[in-house]
Design an enzyme around this catalytic site. Structure first.
Site, short mmCIF file in Angstrom:
data_model
loop_
_atom_site.label_atom_id
_atom_site.label_comp_id
_atom_site.label_asym_id
_atom_site.label_seq_id
_atom_site.Cartn_x
_atom_site.Cartn_y
_atom_site.Cartn_z
N TRP A 126 0.85 -1.21 0.00
CA TRP A 126 0.00 0.00 0.00
C TRP A 126 0.88 1.26 0.00
O TRP A 126 0.46 2.33 -0.44
CB TRP A 126 -0.90 -0.04 1.24
CG TRP A 126 -1.76 1.17 1.47
CD1 TRP A 126 -2.35 1.96 0.53
CD2 TRP A 126 -2.15 1.71 2.74
NE1 TRP A 126 -3.09 2.95 1.13
CE2 TRP A 126 -2.98 2.82 2.50
CE3 TRP A 126 -1.89 1.35 4.07
CZ2 TRP A 126 -3.54 3.59 3.52
CZ3 TRP A 126 -2.45 2.11 5.09
CH2 TRP A 126 -3.26 3.22 4.82
N ASP A 179 1.27 -8.81 -1.06
CA ASP A 179 -0.09 -8.26 -1.06
C ASP A 179 -0.12 -6.91 -1.75
O ASP A 179 0.69 -6.03 -1.45
CB ASP A 179 -0.59 -8.10 0.39
CG ASP A 179 -2.01 -7.53 0.44
OD1 ASP A 179 -2.95 -8.24 0.02
OD2 ASP A 179 -2.17 -6.37 0.85
N TYR A 234 -4.25 0.63 -4.97
CA TYR A 234 -3.07 1.26 -4.35
C TYR A 234 -2.34 2.08 -5.42
O TYR A 234 -1.74 1.54 -6.35
CB TYR A 234 -2.11 0.22 -3.77
CG TYR A 234 -2.65 -0.56 -2.58
CD1 TYR A 234 -3.79 -0.17 -1.89
CD2 TYR A 234 -1.99 -1.70 -2.11
CE1 TYR A 234 -4.27 -0.88 -0.80
CE2 TYR A 234 -2.45 -2.42 -1.01
CZ TYR A 234 -3.61 -2.00 -0.37
OH TYR A 234 -4.07 -2.71 0.71
N GLN A 242 -8.73 -10.79 5.21
CA GLN A 242 -7.67 -9.83 5.50
C GLN A 242 -8.25 -8.71 6.38
O GLN A 242 -8.85 -7.76 5.87
CB GLN A 242 -7.08 -9.24 4.22
CG GLN A 242 -5.91 -8.32 4.52
CD GLN A 242 -5.22 -7.72 3.31
OE1 GLN A 242 -4.78 -6.58 3.36
NE2 GLN A 242 -5.08 -8.47 2.25
N TYR A 297 -3.58 -7.06 8.42
CA TYR A 297 -2.88 -5.86 7.94
C TYR A 297 -2.68 -4.86 9.07
O TYR A 297 -3.26 -5.00 10.15
CB TYR A 297 -3.58 -5.25 6.73
CG TYR A 297 -4.89 -4.49 6.97
CD1 TYR A 297 -4.92 -3.22 7.54
CD2 TYR A 297 -6.09 -5.04 6.55
CE1 TYR A 297 -6.12 -2.53 7.70
CE2 TYR A 297 -7.29 -4.35 6.71
CZ TYR A 297 -7.29 -3.09 7.29
OH TYR A 297 -8.47 -2.41 7.45
N SER A 328 -0.07 -4.63 10.83
CA SER A 328 0.45 -5.40 11.96
C SER A 328 1.45 -4.58 12.79
O SER A 328 1.69 -4.90 13.95
CB SER A 328 1.04 -6.72 11.49
OG SER A 328 1.82 -6.52 10.36
N1 LIG Z 1 -7.10 -4.55 3.18
C1 LIG Z 1 -6.99 -3.32 3.57
O1 LIG Z 1 -7.96 -2.55 3.66
C2 LIG Z 1 -5.63 -2.83 3.98
C3 LIG Z 1 -5.50 -1.63 4.71
C4 LIG Z 1 -4.22 -1.25 5.10
C5 LIG Z 1 -3.13 -2.01 4.73
N2 LIG Z 1 -3.27 -3.16 4.01
C6 LIG Z 1 -2.11 -4.00 3.59
O2 LIG Z 1 -1.31 -4.27 4.72
C7 LIG Z 1 0.00 -3.70 4.55
C8 LIG Z 1 0.53 -3.24 5.88
O3 LIG Z 1 -0.35 -2.37 6.56
P1 LIG Z 1 0.00 -0.83 6.83
O4 LIG Z 1 0.73 -0.29 5.70
O5 LIG Z 1 -1.27 -0.20 7.25
O6 LIG Z 1 0.86 -0.79 8.11
P2 LIG Z 1 2.06 -1.48 8.88
O7 LIG Z 1 2.61 -2.63 8.17
O8 LIG Z 1 1.52 -1.66 10.23
O9 LIG Z 1 3.12 -0.28 8.91
C9 LIG Z 1 3.81 0.12 7.77
C10 LIG Z 1 4.87 1.14 8.18
O10 LIG Z 1 5.70 0.56 9.17
C11 LIG Z 1 7.03 1.02 9.02
N3 LIG Z 1 7.89 -0.17 8.96
C12 LIG Z 1 7.72 -1.30 8.27
N4 LIG Z 1 8.70 -2.17 8.54
C13 LIG Z 1 9.51 -1.57 9.42
C14 LIG Z 1 10.69 -1.97 10.07
N5 LIG Z 1 11.22 -3.17 9.87
N6 LIG Z 1 11.26 -1.11 10.93
C15 LIG Z 1 10.71 0.09 11.16
N7 LIG Z 1 9.59 0.54 10.56
C16 LIG Z 1 9.00 -0.30 9.70
C17 LIG Z 1 7.06 1.88 7.77
O11 LIG Z 1 6.94 3.21 8.29
P3 LIG Z 1 7.60 4.50 7.61
O12 LIG Z 1 6.58 4.90 6.62
O13 LIG Z 1 7.70 5.48 8.73
O14 LIG Z 1 8.89 4.07 7.01
C18 LIG Z 1 5.81 1.49 7.04
O15 LIG Z 1 5.28 2.52 6.25
C19 LIG Z 1 -0.18 -2.63 3.47
O16 LIG Z 1 0.99 -2.33 2.77
C20 LIG Z 1 -1.21 -3.32 2.58
O17 LIG Z 1 -0.59 -4.29 1.74
C21 LIG Z 1 -4.52 -3.58 3.65
#
Ligand SMILES: NC(=O)c1ccc[n+]([C@@H]2O[C@H](COP(=O)([O-])OP(=O)(O)OC[C@H]3O[C@@H](n4cnc5c(N)ncnc54)[C@H](OP(=O)(O)O)[C@@H]3O)[C@@H](O)[C@H]2O)c1
Length: 310
Positions: free
Chosen positions: A22, A53, A58, A176, A204, A206
């Site tokens: 995303w 994913d 996106y 999801q 998601y 997480s």
């Molecule tokens: N189905 C749905 O409606 C839905 C909604 C949301 C997300 N998703 C899916 O789930 C995925 C993950 O969810 P999310 O993007 O909401 O949030 P997330 O995985 O909880 O957080 C993503 C953010 O965490 C940081 N990050 C990731 N790995 C890291 C690490 N190893 N060390 C430090 N910071 C780290 C990055 O922040 P920085 O930006 O500060 O670098 C990144 O932008 C999305 O990419 C998408 O594929 C689906």
């Protein structure tokens, strides 16, 4: 040895950490260098992640296109690609929900074209469309399956009643939902339902959009979509960041980073098969992949939950 789990009742064998893309939505996350993200996608495979994913919406196709390029040289049968359909989007930027049979048929082909693939492993309904009868949507998903364009299908952001309704019409294999150690509401209904029905669960956010990474100290401000999310504001942001930093000694005990500890604890729930992590850099996926196969003792697991019950 590669870490793989069977995604519930589906036949998919996936890594417990799933690459989330995303972050390639400039309207939500601001500009992200696509080359850097493509490198992260390829690095994911090298560090044992085979599950990706994305969604058609996106970046209005950008995420699928970058993924298609980035993964083009990887062995197709060794990667598992999940995408989604729901937001009917237009060139002028407006969009609306659409799970009509007609739109899904057209949009699946668009996703395949952008992904440069001839099949999608997991095709997910991004959310529930109140206007389209689920029978119509399911009929088209079955057609796509029979045509070999998708291997299986699932849903995202459905309530337990919506999922129950959908499963009366077809074999929805996965869910999801949003789930992380700060936002655990689905433990009461969706997770037990999925466990009982052997539905694959890929969660998601997480890392709570980065808040559970331990890298913030509560003074930061954001110019992306997090600027409007209450947990990233004021006293609440400070309180959460302090609690997350407080997990340091437990992480050290297991020689894990804080994101690895949080992801390992998230995956400890028996209903959760995979944690999707939103990635911007190769380092972030390397770090997240290090959570696979790590277990946390019961006492520490509950200490982490307690610390994050804010
Ligand atoms: N189905 C749905 O409606 C839905 C909604 C949301 C997300 N998703 C899916 O789930 C995925 C993950 O969810 P999310 O993007 O909401 O949030 P997330 O995985 O909880 O957080 C993503 C953010 O965490 C940081 N990050 C990731 N790995 C890291 C690490 N190893 N060390 C430090 N910071 C780290 C990055 O922040 P920085 O930006 O500060 O670098 C990144 O932008 C999305 O990419 C998408 O594929 C689906």
């Amino acid at each position: 040895m590669a870490h793989r789990v069977r995604l519930g009742r589906s036949e998919l064998q996936v890594s417990p950490i799933c690459y989330g893309s995303w972050q390639l939505s400039p309207r939500c996350w601001g500009p992200v260098p696509t080359e850097q993200v493509a490198a992260a996608m390829r690095r994911a495979f090298e560090v044992g992640v085979n599950f990706y994913d994305t969604a058609d919406a996106y970046g209005d196709g950008l995420s699928e296109s970058v993924m298609g390029e980035a993964l083009a040289d990887l062995p197709r049968d060794q990667i598992v690609v999940a995408t989604k359909v729901y937001h009917h989007f237009y060139e002028d930027g407006h969009r609306h929900p659409d799970l009509s049979g007609k739109y899904i048929l057209e949009e699946c082909d668009c996703s395949l074209r952008r992904l440069k693939m001839d099949y999608i492993d997991l095709y997910q309904l991004h959310a529930f469309d109140p206007l389209t009868p689920i029978e119509e949507t399911t009929e088209v998903l079955e057609k796509l399956k029979q045509a070999g364009k998708i291997r299986c299908y699932g849903v995202s952001n459905f309530t337990v009643e919506q999922l129950r309704l959908a499963r009366r019409c077809g074999d929805y294999a996965t869910l999801q939902p949003r789930y992380n150690l700060l936002q655990r509401d689905i433990e009461d209904d969706l997770l037990p339902y999925c466990q009982a029905e052997d539905i694959g669960v890929l969660v998601y956010s997480s890392l709570a959009m980065g808040l559970l990474s331990g890298k913030y100290d509560g003074t930061e401000s954001f110019d992306d979509h997090r600027a409007k999310v209450p947990m990233f504001q004021g006293e609440r942001f400070k309180k959460i960041t302090a609690a997350v930093k407080g997990l340091g000694p437990i992480a050290e005990k297991y020689s894990l980073t804080i994101p690895q500890l949080v992801l390992a604890a998230t995956l400890a729930h028996p209903a959760v098969h995979c944690a999707i992590v939103g990635i911007k850099t190769p380092q972030q996926i390397e770090d997240a992949a290090g959570a696979m196969g790590k277990s946390i003792e019961r006492e520490d697991y509950f200490a982490i939950r307690n610390a994050l019950s804010l």
